[in-house]
Design an enzyme around this catalytic site. Structure first.
Site, PDB file in Angstrom:
ATOM      1  N   MET A  11      20.408  44.553  42.699  1.00 49.32           N
ATOM      2  CA  MET A  11      19.794  43.694  43.583  1.00 49.32           C
ATOM      3  C   MET A  11      20.585  43.337  45.000  1.00 49.32           C
ATOM      4  O   MET A  11      21.535  42.521  44.414  1.00 49.32           O
ATOM      5  CB  MET A  11      18.764  42.671  43.015  1.00 49.32           C
ATOM      6  CG  MET A  11      17.897  43.286  42.039  1.00 49.32           C
ATOM      7  SD  MET A  11      16.726  41.773  41.569  1.00 49.32           S
ATOM      8  CE  MET A  11      17.892  40.656  40.814  1.00 49.32           C
ATOM      9  N   CYS A  13      18.459  41.967  48.136  1.00 45.81           N
ATOM     10  CA  CYS A  13      17.789  41.387  49.033  1.00 45.81           C
ATOM     11  C   CYS A  13      16.497  41.156  48.475  1.00 45.81           C
ATOM     12  O   CYS A  13      16.188  41.519  47.346  1.00 45.81           O
ATOM     13  CB  CYS A  13      17.607  42.342  50.224  1.00 45.81           C
ATOM     14  SG  CYS A  13      16.566  43.654  49.841  1.00 45.81           S
ATOM     15  N   CYS A 122      29.301  19.610  51.653  1.00 46.64           N
ATOM     16  CA  CYS A 122      30.331  20.665  51.396  1.00 46.64           C
ATOM     17  C   CYS A 122      30.169  21.487  53.152  1.00 46.64           C
ATOM     18  O   CYS A 122      31.001  21.517  53.382  1.00 46.64           O
ATOM     19  CB  CYS A 122      30.101  21.577  50.611  1.00 46.64           C
ATOM     20  SG  CYS A 122      30.753  23.149  50.124  1.00 46.64           S
ATOM     21  N   CYS A 543      61.796  44.598  35.840  1.00 42.24           N
ATOM     22  CA  CYS A 543      60.471  44.501  36.536  1.00 42.24           C
ATOM     23  C   CYS A 543      59.267  44.591  36.150  1.00 42.24           C
ATOM     24  O   CYS A 543      59.124  45.052  34.829  1.00 42.24           O
ATOM     25  CB  CYS A 543      60.482  45.639  37.757  1.00 42.24           C
ATOM     26  SG  CYS A 543      60.474  44.998  39.270  1.00 42.24           S
TER      27      CYS A 543
END
Ligand SMILES: Cc1cc2nc3c(=O)[nH]c(=O)nc-3n(C[C@H](O)[C@H](O)[C@H](O)COP(=O)(O)OP(=O)(O)OC[C@H]3O[C@@H](n4cnc5c(N)ncnc54)[C@H](O)[C@@H]3O)c2cc1C
Length: 546
Positions: A11, A13, A122, A543
Protein backbone atom coordinates in the site's frame (compact mmCIF):
# COMPACT_ATOMS: atom_id res chain seq x y z
CA UNK A 1 -16.90 -10.70 17.12
CA UNK A 2 -13.11 -10.94 17.11
CA UNK A 3 -10.74 -8.10 16.29
CA UNK A 4 -7.64 -8.67 14.15
CA UNK A 5 -4.59 -6.81 12.93
CA UNK A 6 -2.94 -7.93 9.68
CA UNK A 7 0.22 -6.59 8.09
CA UNK A 8 -0.34 -5.57 4.45
CA UNK A 9 2.48 -4.93 2.00
CA UNK A 10 2.25 -2.87 -1.16
CA UNK A 11 0.00 0.00 0.00
CA UNK A 12 1.38 3.40 -0.93
CA UNK A 13 -1.48 5.89 -0.50
CA UNK A 14 -4.96 6.47 0.86
CA UNK A 15 -6.41 5.02 -2.38
CA UNK A 16 -4.74 1.70 -1.49
CA UNK A 17 -6.26 1.93 2.00
CA UNK A 18 -9.68 2.27 0.39
CA UNK A 19 -9.17 -0.86 -1.78
CA UNK A 20 -8.21 -2.95 1.22
CA UNK A 21 -11.07 -1.50 3.24
CA UNK A 22 -13.66 -2.36 0.57
CA UNK A 23 -12.26 -5.90 0.22
CA UNK A 24 -12.70 -6.39 3.96
CA UNK A 25 -16.18 -4.86 4.01
CA UNK A 26 -17.24 -7.32 1.30
CA UNK A 27 -16.55 -10.28 3.58
CA UNK A 28 -18.56 -8.72 6.42
CA UNK A 29 -15.70 -7.10 8.38
CA UNK A 30 -16.61 -4.06 10.49
CA UNK A 31 -14.74 -1.32 12.44
CA UNK A 32 -12.14 -1.33 9.69
CA UNK A 33 -9.04 0.88 10.04
CA UNK A 34 -6.44 0.64 7.28
CA UNK A 35 -3.17 2.58 7.51
CA UNK A 36 -0.86 2.52 4.49
CA UNK A 37 1.98 4.21 6.40
CA UNK A 38 1.99 1.49 9.02
CA UNK A 39 1.23 -1.17 6.40
CA UNK A 40 -1.60 -2.70 8.38
CA UNK A 41 -5.34 -3.21 8.60
CA UNK A 42 -7.37 -3.59 11.79
CA UNK A 43 -10.90 -4.97 11.64
CA UNK A 44 -13.54 -7.08 13.32
CA UNK A 45 -14.87 -10.28 11.83
CA UNK A 46 -18.33 -11.65 12.59
CA UNK A 47 -18.54 -15.09 14.21
CA UNK A 48 -18.05 -17.81 11.62
CA UNK A 49 -15.77 -15.80 9.31
CA UNK A 50 -12.21 -17.15 9.53
CA UNK A 51 -9.27 -14.72 9.56
CA UNK A 52 -7.83 -16.57 6.55
CA UNK A 53 -10.86 -15.32 4.57
CA UNK A 54 -9.76 -11.76 5.32
CA UNK A 55 -6.22 -12.53 4.13
CA UNK A 56 -7.58 -14.05 0.92
CA UNK A 57 -9.81 -10.99 0.35
CA UNK A 58 -6.78 -8.70 0.70
CA UNK A 59 -4.68 -10.94 -1.56
CA UNK A 60 -7.41 -10.71 -4.23
CA UNK A 61 -6.69 -6.99 -4.37
CA UNK A 62 -3.13 -6.26 -5.49
CA UNK A 63 -1.73 -6.17 -1.92
CA UNK A 64 0.09 -8.85 0.06
CA UNK A 65 -1.30 -9.81 3.48
CA UNK A 66 1.30 -10.94 6.02
CA UNK A 67 1.40 -11.64 9.74
CA UNK A 68 -2.07 -11.70 11.31
CA UNK A 69 -2.68 -11.32 15.03
CA UNK A 70 -5.77 -11.52 17.18
CA UNK A 71 -6.12 -8.38 19.31
CA UNK A 72 -6.91 -8.93 22.97
CA UNK A 73 -9.80 -6.72 23.95
CA UNK A 74 -10.19 -5.63 27.54
CA UNK A 75 -12.26 -2.74 28.81
CA UNK A 76 -13.20 -0.93 25.60
CA UNK A 77 -14.44 2.64 25.53
CA UNK A 78 -18.07 2.75 24.44
CA UNK A 79 -17.70 5.19 21.61
CA UNK A 80 -20.36 7.82 21.01
CA UNK A 81 -21.96 7.84 24.49
CA UNK A 82 -21.99 10.74 26.95
CA UNK A 83 -19.15 13.33 26.92
CA UNK A 84 -18.05 15.72 24.21
CA UNK A 85 -15.31 13.41 22.93
CA UNK A 86 -14.10 9.84 23.26
CA UNK A 87 -10.50 10.97 23.57
CA UNK A 88 -9.02 14.38 24.35
CA UNK A 89 -5.29 14.66 23.72
CA UNK A 90 -3.37 17.52 25.33
CA UNK A 91 -0.36 18.48 23.21
CA UNK A 92 0.26 18.14 19.48
CA UNK A 93 3.74 16.63 19.25
CA UNK A 94 4.75 13.26 17.85
CA UNK A 95 3.22 11.39 20.75
CA UNK A 96 -0.11 13.20 20.42
CA UNK A 97 -0.32 12.67 16.65
CA UNK A 98 0.49 8.97 16.71
CA UNK A 99 -2.11 8.50 19.43
CA UNK A 100 -4.77 10.55 17.61
CA UNK A 101 -4.28 8.62 14.36
CA UNK A 102 -4.48 5.26 16.14
CA UNK A 103 -7.60 6.36 18.06
CA UNK A 104 -9.34 7.61 14.89
CA UNK A 105 -8.58 4.26 13.29
CA UNK A 106 -10.58 2.66 16.11
CA UNK A 107 -13.48 4.99 15.32
CA UNK A 108 -13.02 7.41 18.23
CA UNK A 109 -14.09 11.05 18.24
CA UNK A 110 -10.86 12.84 19.05
CA UNK A 111 -9.91 16.41 19.98
CA UNK A 112 -6.32 17.65 20.22
CA UNK A 113 -5.42 20.74 22.25
CA UNK A 114 -2.23 22.74 21.63
CA UNK A 115 -1.10 25.96 23.32
CA UNK A 116 1.92 26.53 21.06
CA UNK A 117 2.84 25.48 17.52
CA UNK A 118 1.31 22.38 15.93
CA UNK A 119 3.84 19.55 15.79
CA UNK A 120 5.53 20.18 19.15
CA UNK A 121 9.25 19.88 19.75
CA UNK A 122 10.67 17.49 17.15
CA UNK A 123 9.64 19.21 13.97
CA UNK A 124 9.65 22.82 15.21
CA UNK A 125 12.55 23.22 17.64
CA UNK A 126 14.17 19.79 18.07
CA UNK A 127 15.23 16.95 15.78
CA UNK A 128 14.52 18.54 12.40
CA UNK A 129 16.03 22.04 12.81
CA UNK A 130 19.00 20.77 14.81
CA UNK A 131 19.87 17.99 12.35
CA UNK A 132 19.66 20.15 9.25
CA UNK A 133 21.92 22.73 10.94
CA UNK A 134 24.31 19.98 12.09
CA UNK A 135 24.66 18.79 8.52
CA UNK A 136 25.46 22.32 7.35
CA UNK A 137 28.04 22.57 10.13
CA UNK A 138 29.65 19.23 9.17
CA UNK A 139 30.00 20.33 5.55
CA UNK A 140 31.63 23.57 6.63
CA UNK A 141 33.97 21.65 8.94
CA UNK A 142 34.96 19.15 6.23
CA UNK A 143 35.65 21.96 3.79
CA UNK A 144 38.05 23.48 6.31
CA UNK A 145 39.61 20.28 7.71
CA UNK A 146 40.40 17.86 4.94
CA UNK A 147 41.43 14.48 6.41
CA UNK A 148 43.04 13.45 3.09
CA UNK A 149 45.25 16.47 2.44
CA UNK A 150 45.74 17.18 6.13
CA UNK A 151 44.79 20.74 5.25
CA UNK A 152 43.38 22.80 8.11
CA UNK A 153 42.25 26.30 7.29
CA UNK A 154 40.60 28.46 9.89
CA UNK A 155 36.83 28.45 9.55
CA UNK A 156 35.67 31.47 7.64
CA UNK A 157 32.77 33.53 8.94
CA UNK A 158 29.63 31.62 8.09
CA UNK A 159 26.63 33.73 7.19
CA UNK A 160 23.96 32.15 9.37
CA UNK A 161 20.99 34.11 7.99
CA UNK A 162 20.48 32.04 4.77
CA UNK A 163 21.02 28.81 6.72
CA UNK A 164 18.37 29.79 9.25
CA UNK A 165 16.01 30.74 6.43
CA UNK A 166 16.46 27.33 4.74
CA UNK A 167 16.03 25.61 8.09
CA UNK A 168 12.79 27.50 8.74
CA UNK A 169 11.44 26.58 5.28
CA UNK A 170 12.22 22.92 5.86
CA UNK A 171 10.54 23.03 9.28
CA UNK A 172 7.48 24.66 7.81
CA UNK A 173 7.22 22.10 4.96
CA UNK A 174 7.58 19.14 7.30
CA UNK A 175 5.21 20.64 9.86
CA UNK A 176 2.56 20.92 7.17
CA UNK A 177 3.06 17.53 5.53
CA UNK A 178 3.63 15.48 8.69
CA UNK A 179 1.27 17.25 11.10
CA UNK A 180 -1.09 20.00 9.89
CA UNK A 181 -2.33 18.10 6.81
CA UNK A 182 -3.00 14.99 8.88
CA UNK A 183 -5.56 16.80 11.04
CA UNK A 184 -7.87 17.01 8.02
CA UNK A 185 -6.75 13.64 6.63
CA UNK A 186 -7.73 11.80 9.81
CA UNK A 187 -10.61 14.09 10.71
CA UNK A 188 -9.94 14.92 14.33
CA UNK A 189 -10.63 18.28 15.90
CA UNK A 190 -7.79 20.69 16.63
CA UNK A 191 -8.29 23.29 19.34
CA UNK A 192 -5.76 26.05 19.94
CA UNK A 193 -5.38 26.92 23.61
CA UNK A 194 -3.96 25.85 26.96
CA UNK A 195 -5.66 22.92 28.68
CA UNK A 196 -6.16 22.59 32.43
CA UNK A 197 -8.00 19.80 34.21
CA UNK A 198 -11.22 20.76 35.99
CA UNK A 199 -11.81 17.23 37.28
CA UNK A 200 -10.96 13.79 35.96
CA UNK A 201 -13.64 13.93 33.26
CA UNK A 202 -13.12 17.42 31.93
CA UNK A 203 -10.67 20.13 31.04
CA UNK A 204 -10.98 23.85 30.43
CA UNK A 205 -9.60 25.46 27.25
CA UNK A 206 -10.14 29.13 26.38
CA UNK A 207 -12.72 29.32 29.18
CA UNK A 208 -14.76 26.44 27.73
CA UNK A 209 -15.24 23.14 29.54
CA UNK A 210 -14.83 19.95 27.47
CA UNK A 211 -15.39 16.41 28.64
CA UNK A 212 -14.12 13.08 27.38
CA UNK A 213 -14.19 9.43 28.27
CA UNK A 214 -10.42 9.14 28.06
CA UNK A 215 -7.54 11.64 28.07
CA UNK A 216 -3.97 11.55 26.90
CA UNK A 217 -1.45 13.97 28.36
CA UNK A 218 1.37 14.42 25.84
CA UNK A 219 2.60 17.86 26.81
CA UNK A 220 6.31 17.20 26.40
CA UNK A 221 9.20 18.95 28.13
CA UNK A 222 11.03 22.26 28.14
CA UNK A 223 14.67 23.25 28.76
CA UNK A 224 15.43 22.95 32.44
CA UNK A 225 17.35 25.94 33.81
CA UNK A 226 19.82 25.21 36.64
CA UNK A 227 19.93 27.23 39.80
CA UNK A 228 23.22 29.12 39.37
CA UNK A 229 23.48 32.52 41.08
CA UNK A 230 23.21 35.37 38.57
CA UNK A 231 21.96 33.23 35.66
CA UNK A 232 18.53 34.88 35.76
CA UNK A 233 20.15 38.26 34.99
CA UNK A 234 22.09 37.02 31.96
CA UNK A 235 20.98 36.76 28.29
CA UNK A 236 21.49 33.04 27.93
CA UNK A 237 20.40 30.78 25.06
CA UNK A 238 18.50 27.50 25.12
CA UNK A 239 18.35 24.75 22.48
CA UNK A 240 15.42 26.68 20.97
CA UNK A 241 16.90 30.18 20.79
CA UNK A 242 20.39 29.11 19.69
CA UNK A 243 18.87 27.75 16.47
CA UNK A 244 17.62 31.24 15.66
CA UNK A 245 20.99 33.06 16.01
CA UNK A 246 21.74 35.18 12.95
CA UNK A 247 25.47 35.41 13.65
CA UNK A 248 28.05 32.83 14.72
CA UNK A 249 29.46 34.02 18.05
CA UNK A 250 33.23 34.33 18.40
CA UNK A 251 33.07 32.23 21.58
CA UNK A 252 30.30 30.00 22.92
CA UNK A 253 30.12 28.45 26.37
CA UNK A 254 27.84 25.46 26.82
CA UNK A 255 26.71 24.48 30.30
CA UNK A 256 25.70 20.80 30.24
CA UNK A 257 27.01 18.13 27.94
CA UNK A 258 24.21 15.67 27.43
CA UNK A 259 23.34 14.84 23.85
CA UNK A 260 21.76 18.24 23.08
CA UNK A 261 24.70 20.18 24.55
CA UNK A 262 27.25 18.07 22.65
CA UNK A 263 25.42 18.34 19.33
CA UNK A 264 24.80 22.08 19.52
CA UNK A 265 28.26 22.81 20.93
CA UNK A 266 29.93 20.93 18.11
CA UNK A 267 27.61 22.57 15.56
CA UNK A 268 28.89 26.02 16.53
CA UNK A 269 32.47 24.76 16.65
CA UNK A 270 31.98 23.54 13.09
CA UNK A 271 30.55 26.92 12.13
CA UNK A 272 33.66 28.64 13.43
CA UNK A 273 33.01 29.54 17.10
CA UNK A 274 35.50 28.78 19.86
CA UNK A 275 33.46 26.42 22.02
CA UNK A 276 33.83 25.47 25.67
CA UNK A 277 31.67 22.64 26.99
CA UNK A 278 31.31 22.43 30.76
CA UNK A 279 29.64 19.97 33.10
CA UNK A 280 29.51 19.09 36.78
CA UNK A 281 30.33 15.38 36.35
CA UNK A 282 33.80 14.03 35.56
CA UNK A 283 32.76 11.91 32.58
CA UNK A 284 30.70 13.06 29.59
CA UNK A 285 27.76 10.84 28.63
CA UNK A 286 28.35 9.13 31.97
CA UNK A 287 25.37 6.81 31.57
CA UNK A 288 27.26 5.02 28.78
CA UNK A 289 30.23 2.63 28.98
CA UNK A 290 33.51 4.34 29.96
CA UNK A 291 35.08 3.39 26.58
CA UNK A 292 32.33 5.34 24.81
CA UNK A 293 32.75 8.36 27.01
CA UNK A 294 36.55 8.24 26.51
CA UNK A 295 36.29 7.91 22.73
CA UNK A 296 33.92 10.85 22.28
CA UNK A 297 35.97 12.95 24.73
CA UNK A 298 39.09 12.19 22.67
CA UNK A 299 37.34 13.03 19.39
CA UNK A 300 35.94 16.35 20.62
CA UNK A 301 39.22 17.42 22.18
CA UNK A 302 41.18 16.46 19.04
CA UNK A 303 38.84 18.72 17.09
CA UNK A 304 39.70 21.65 19.35
CA UNK A 305 36.60 21.86 21.55
CA UNK A 306 37.45 22.87 25.12
CA UNK A 307 35.98 20.38 27.53
CA UNK A 308 35.89 21.17 31.24
CA UNK A 309 34.51 18.49 33.56
CA UNK A 310 34.10 18.34 37.34
CA UNK A 311 32.91 21.95 37.40
CA UNK A 312 31.37 23.71 40.41
CA UNK A 313 29.45 26.79 39.27
CA UNK A 314 29.85 29.80 41.58
CA UNK A 315 28.01 32.54 39.70
CA UNK A 316 27.37 34.01 36.28
CA UNK A 317 27.63 37.68 35.33
CA UNK A 318 27.12 39.70 32.19
CA UNK A 319 29.52 42.51 31.31
CA UNK A 320 28.26 44.27 28.17
CA UNK A 321 27.89 41.44 25.64
CA UNK A 322 30.29 39.16 27.49
CA UNK A 323 28.94 36.42 29.72
CA UNK A 324 31.30 35.39 32.53
CA UNK A 325 30.91 32.00 34.18
CA UNK A 326 32.77 31.81 37.51
CA UNK A 327 33.70 28.20 38.22
CA UNK A 328 35.91 26.06 40.41
CA UNK A 329 37.63 23.08 38.79
CA UNK A 330 39.84 20.77 40.86
CA UNK A 331 40.13 23.42 43.56
CA UNK A 332 41.18 26.11 41.06
CA UNK A 333 39.01 29.21 40.43
CA UNK A 334 38.43 30.11 36.77
CA UNK A 335 36.37 32.56 34.75
CA UNK A 336 35.10 31.37 31.36
CA UNK A 337 34.11 34.27 29.12
CA UNK A 338 32.15 34.21 25.89
CA UNK A 339 29.82 36.23 23.70
CA UNK A 340 27.08 33.58 23.95
CA UNK A 341 26.09 31.12 26.67
CA UNK A 342 23.98 28.03 25.99
CA UNK A 343 22.19 26.28 28.83
CA UNK A 344 21.72 22.62 27.95
CA UNK A 345 21.15 20.91 31.29
CA UNK A 346 18.29 18.63 30.37
CA UNK A 347 14.57 19.03 29.79
CA UNK A 348 11.87 19.14 32.46
CA UNK A 349 8.33 17.86 31.96
CA UNK A 350 5.54 20.38 31.23
CA UNK A 351 3.26 19.39 34.10
CA UNK A 352 3.02 22.51 36.25
CA UNK A 353 0.05 24.24 34.58
CA UNK A 354 -2.15 21.19 34.02
CA UNK A 355 -3.85 21.20 37.44
CA UNK A 356 -3.18 17.48 37.71
CA UNK A 357 -4.11 17.14 41.38
CA UNK A 358 -7.82 17.70 40.62
CA UNK A 359 -7.68 14.82 38.16
CA UNK A 360 -5.94 12.46 40.58
CA UNK A 361 -2.86 12.09 38.37
CA UNK A 362 0.32 11.26 40.28
CA UNK A 363 3.42 13.30 39.52
CA UNK A 364 6.94 12.00 40.26
CA UNK A 365 9.82 13.81 41.98
CA UNK A 366 11.08 15.47 38.78
CA UNK A 367 7.65 16.73 37.74
CA UNK A 368 7.07 13.76 35.43
CA UNK A 369 3.74 11.98 35.09
CA UNK A 370 4.01 8.50 36.52
CA UNK A 371 2.70 5.83 34.12
CA UNK A 372 2.49 2.07 34.25
CA UNK A 373 3.48 -0.39 31.53
CA UNK A 374 0.19 0.34 29.71
CA UNK A 375 0.96 4.12 29.63
CA UNK A 376 -1.85 4.60 32.16
CA UNK A 377 -1.53 7.20 34.94
CA UNK A 378 -2.74 6.76 38.51
CA UNK A 379 -6.21 7.68 37.16
CA UNK A 380 -7.45 4.85 34.94
CA UNK A 381 -9.24 7.28 32.56
CA UNK A 382 -6.08 9.28 31.91
CA UNK A 383 -3.02 8.16 29.94
CA UNK A 384 0.31 9.91 29.35
CA UNK A 385 3.10 9.44 26.83
CA UNK A 386 6.32 10.93 25.52
CA UNK A 387 8.69 13.38 27.19
CA UNK A 388 6.17 14.27 29.89
CA UNK A 389 6.77 10.83 31.41
CA UNK A 390 10.58 11.16 31.42
CA UNK A 391 10.82 8.00 29.36
CA UNK A 392 13.91 8.16 27.11
CA UNK A 393 13.46 11.58 25.48
CA UNK A 394 13.44 10.58 21.81
CA UNK A 395 10.72 11.20 19.29
CA UNK A 396 10.35 7.53 18.32
CA UNK A 397 9.75 6.62 21.98
CA UNK A 398 7.16 9.42 22.29
CA UNK A 399 5.38 8.29 19.16
CA UNK A 400 5.47 4.60 20.13
CA UNK A 401 4.02 5.33 23.57
CA UNK A 402 1.26 7.48 22.03
CA UNK A 403 0.22 4.48 19.93
CA UNK A 404 0.27 2.13 22.93
CA UNK A 405 -1.84 4.61 24.93
CA UNK A 406 -4.53 4.79 22.21
CA UNK A 407 -4.71 1.03 21.84
CA UNK A 408 -5.31 0.68 25.56
CA UNK A 409 -7.39 3.80 26.21
CA UNK A 410 -9.74 3.47 23.24
CA UNK A 411 -9.63 -0.09 22.02
CA UNK A 412 -9.28 -1.74 25.41
CA UNK A 413 -6.26 -3.79 24.35
CA UNK A 414 -3.90 -4.75 27.11
CA UNK A 415 -0.84 -3.65 25.22
CA UNK A 416 2.32 -3.31 27.33
CA UNK A 417 5.00 -0.89 26.27
CA UNK A 418 8.39 -2.47 25.73
CA UNK A 419 11.34 -0.11 26.11
CA UNK A 420 13.99 -2.76 26.63
CA UNK A 421 15.96 -2.04 23.48
CA UNK A 422 15.74 1.67 22.83
CA UNK A 423 18.53 2.84 20.49
CA UNK A 424 20.06 6.21 21.41
CA UNK A 425 22.01 8.39 19.03
CA UNK A 426 24.03 11.54 19.62
CA UNK A 427 24.56 13.17 16.25
CA UNK A 428 28.04 14.49 16.83
CA UNK A 429 30.97 13.82 14.48
CA UNK A 430 31.82 11.04 15.13
CA UNK A 431 28.38 10.06 16.32
CA UNK A 432 27.61 8.03 19.40
CA UNK A 433 25.03 5.26 19.25
CA UNK A 434 24.12 2.66 21.82
CA UNK A 435 21.50 0.02 22.47
CA UNK A 436 20.91 -2.47 25.26
CA UNK A 437 22.84 -2.92 28.47
CA UNK A 438 26.15 -1.35 29.42
CA UNK A 439 28.72 -3.72 30.91
CA UNK A 440 27.96 -2.36 34.38
CA UNK A 441 24.19 -2.76 33.96
CA UNK A 442 24.62 -6.36 32.78
CA UNK A 443 26.83 -7.16 35.77
CA UNK A 444 24.36 -5.48 38.15
CA UNK A 445 21.74 -7.88 36.82
CA UNK A 446 24.05 -10.74 37.81
CA UNK A 447 24.85 -11.70 34.21
CA UNK A 448 28.34 -13.07 33.49
CA UNK A 449 29.48 -11.18 30.44
CA UNK A 450 32.11 -11.30 27.72
CA UNK A 451 33.04 -8.04 26.05
CA UNK A 452 34.88 -6.97 22.98
CA UNK A 453 36.30 -3.45 22.61
CA UNK A 454 37.32 -2.78 19.03
CA UNK A 455 39.15 0.46 18.34
CA UNK A 456 37.98 2.19 15.18
CA UNK A 457 41.41 1.90 13.57
CA UNK A 458 40.57 -1.79 13.15
CA UNK A 459 37.47 -1.05 11.06
CA UNK A 460 38.26 -0.79 7.32
CA UNK A 461 35.61 1.89 6.64
CA UNK A 462 37.16 4.15 9.27
CA UNK A 463 40.66 3.49 7.91
CA UNK A 464 39.74 4.50 4.36
CA UNK A 465 37.83 7.51 5.69
CA UNK A 466 40.99 8.50 7.61
CA UNK A 467 38.81 9.04 10.68
CA UNK A 468 39.86 6.45 13.21
CA UNK A 469 39.01 8.01 16.56
CA UNK A 470 36.21 5.88 17.96
CA UNK A 471 35.29 2.44 19.20
CA UNK A 472 32.85 -0.49 18.95
CA UNK A 473 31.98 -2.23 22.20
CA UNK A 474 30.00 -5.43 22.26
CA UNK A 475 28.62 -7.00 25.44
CA UNK A 476 27.39 -10.58 25.29
CA UNK A 477 26.17 -13.13 27.80
CA UNK A 478 29.21 -15.30 28.52
CA UNK A 479 27.15 -18.51 28.50
CA UNK A 480 24.63 -18.08 25.69
CA UNK A 481 26.66 -15.48 23.70
CA UNK A 482 23.40 -13.49 23.31
CA UNK A 483 24.08 -9.88 22.41
CA UNK A 484 23.13 -7.73 25.40
CA UNK A 485 24.49 -4.35 24.40
CA UNK A 486 26.23 -2.58 21.52
CA UNK A 487 27.92 0.80 21.91
CA UNK A 488 29.55 2.64 19.06
CA UNK A 489 31.47 5.88 18.49
CA UNK A 490 32.03 6.22 14.75
CA UNK A 491 30.94 8.09 11.69
CA UNK A 492 27.41 6.87 10.91
CA UNK A 493 27.09 5.07 14.26
CA UNK A 494 23.38 5.93 14.10
CA UNK A 495 23.01 3.86 10.93
CA UNK A 496 24.93 0.95 12.46
CA UNK A 497 22.81 0.81 15.59
CA UNK A 498 19.61 -0.32 13.89
CA UNK A 499 21.16 -3.71 13.06
CA UNK A 500 22.43 -3.88 16.64
CA UNK A 501 18.93 -3.06 17.93
CA UNK A 502 17.51 -6.03 16.02
CA UNK A 503 20.28 -8.22 17.44
CA UNK A 504 19.52 -7.16 21.02
CA UNK A 505 15.72 -7.18 20.65
CA UNK A 506 15.51 -10.57 18.97
CA UNK A 507 18.21 -12.28 21.05
CA UNK A 508 20.80 -12.86 18.31
CA UNK A 509 24.14 -14.24 19.44
CA UNK A 510 27.73 -13.25 18.69
CA UNK A 511 27.78 -16.41 16.57
CA UNK A 512 24.89 -15.04 14.46
CA UNK A 513 26.85 -11.81 13.89
CA UNK A 514 29.97 -13.76 12.93
CA UNK A 515 28.05 -16.01 10.55
CA UNK A 516 26.22 -13.16 8.74
CA UNK A 517 27.84 -11.47 5.77
CA UNK A 518 28.71 -7.85 6.45
CA UNK A 519 29.24 -5.62 3.43
CA UNK A 520 32.92 -4.66 3.18
CA UNK A 521 33.66 -1.02 3.69
CA UNK A 522 30.56 -0.23 5.63
CA UNK A 523 30.80 0.97 9.20
CA UNK A 524 28.33 -1.78 10.17
CA UNK A 525 31.07 -4.31 9.47
CA UNK A 526 32.44 -3.16 12.84
CA UNK A 527 29.64 -5.18 14.46
CA UNK A 528 30.89 -8.39 12.90
CA UNK A 529 34.51 -7.55 13.67
CA UNK A 530 33.60 -6.84 17.29
CA UNK A 531 31.87 -10.24 17.44
CA UNK A 532 34.94 -11.93 15.92
CA UNK A 533 37.28 -10.23 18.36
CA UNK A 534 35.50 -11.71 21.34
CA UNK A 535 37.86 -14.65 20.74
CA UNK A 536 40.40 -13.47 18.19
CA UNK A 537 42.92 -10.68 17.78
CA UNK A 538 41.55 -8.41 15.05
CA UNK A 539 45.02 -7.64 13.71
CA UNK A 540 45.31 -11.32 12.73
CA UNK A 541 42.23 -11.16 10.49
CA UNK A 542 42.52 -10.73 6.74
CA UNK A 543 40.40 -8.35 4.72
CA UNK A 544 36.59 -8.69 4.90
CA UNK A 545 36.86 -10.10 8.42
CA UNK A 546 37.77 -13.48 6.95
C1 LIG B 1 17.37 20.38 20.23
C2 LIG B 1 16.69 19.02 20.27
C3 LIG B 1 17.08 18.02 19.39
C4 LIG B 1 16.45 16.79 19.40
N1 LIG B 1 16.88 15.83 18.53
C5 LIG B 1 16.28 14.62 18.52
C6 LIG B 1 16.67 13.63 17.57
O1 LIG B 1 17.54 13.85 16.74
N2 LIG B 1 16.03 12.44 17.59
C7 LIG B 1 15.04 12.16 18.51
O2 LIG B 1 14.51 11.06 18.50
N3 LIG B 1 14.65 13.08 19.42
C8 LIG B 1 15.23 14.30 19.44
N4 LIG B 1 14.82 15.24 20.34
C9 LIG B 1 13.77 14.89 21.34
C10 LIG B 1 12.37 14.92 20.72
O3 LIG B 1 12.19 16.13 20.03
C11 LIG B 1 11.31 14.75 21.80
O4 LIG B 1 11.60 13.56 22.52
C12 LIG B 1 9.90 14.62 21.24
O5 LIG B 1 9.65 15.63 20.31
C13 LIG B 1 8.86 14.66 22.37
O6 LIG B 1 7.57 14.58 21.83
P1 LIG B 1 6.26 14.73 22.74
O7 LIG B 1 5.12 14.45 21.84
O8 LIG B 1 6.42 13.95 23.99
O9 LIG B 1 6.24 16.26 23.19
P2 LIG B 1 6.35 17.61 22.36
O10 LIG B 1 6.70 17.39 20.96
O11 LIG B 1 7.23 18.49 23.17
O12 LIG B 1 4.86 18.18 22.36
C14 LIG B 1 4.27 18.68 23.51
C15 LIG B 1 3.32 19.80 23.11
O13 LIG B 1 2.41 20.04 24.18
C16 LIG B 1 2.13 21.42 24.23
N5 LIG B 1 1.61 21.75 25.56
C17 LIG B 1 2.27 21.73 26.75
N6 LIG B 1 1.43 22.01 27.76
C18 LIG B 1 0.21 22.22 27.21
C19 LIG B 1 -1.06 22.54 27.74
N7 LIG B 1 -1.27 22.68 29.06
N8 LIG B 1 -2.10 22.70 26.87
C20 LIG B 1 -1.92 22.55 25.52
N9 LIG B 1 -0.75 22.24 24.98
C21 LIG B 1 0.31 22.05 25.80
C22 LIG B 1 3.46 22.07 23.90
O14 LIG B 1 3.28 23.38 23.41
C23 LIG B 1 4.04 21.12 22.85
O15 LIG B 1 3.76 21.57 21.54
C24 LIG B 1 15.40 16.52 20.34
C25 LIG B 1 14.98 17.53 21.22
C26 LIG B 1 15.61 18.76 21.19
C27 LIG B 1 15.14 19.85 22.14
Amino acid sequence: MMRYRVKVQGMTCTGCEKHVSVALENIGATNIGVNFQKGEAIFKLPDGVEPETAKKAIANTKYQPGYLEKIQIQEKVRLGDEGDYDYIIIGSGASAFSSAIEAVNYGAKVAMIERGTVGGTCVNIGCVPSKTMLRAGEINHLAKNNPFTGLHTSASDVDLAPLIKQKNELVSDLRNSKYVDLIVEYGFEFIKGEAKFVDDKSIKVNGKQLSAKRFLIATGANPSIPNIPGLDKVDYLTSTTILELKKVPKRLTVIGSGYIGLELGQLFHHLGAEVTLMQRGQQILKEYDPEISEAITEALTEQGINLITGVTYERIEQDGDIKKVYVEVNGEKRIVESEQLLIATGRKPNTDLLNLHVAGVEVGPRGEIVIDEYCKTSNTRIYASGDITLSPQFVYVASYQGGVAARNAIDGQNKKQNLESVPRVTFTTPSVATVGLTEEQAKEKGIKVKTSVLPLDAVPRAIVNRETTGVFKLIVDANSLKVLGVHVVAENAGEVIYAATLAVKFGLTAEDLRESLAPYLTMAEGLKLAALTLDKDVSKLSCCAG
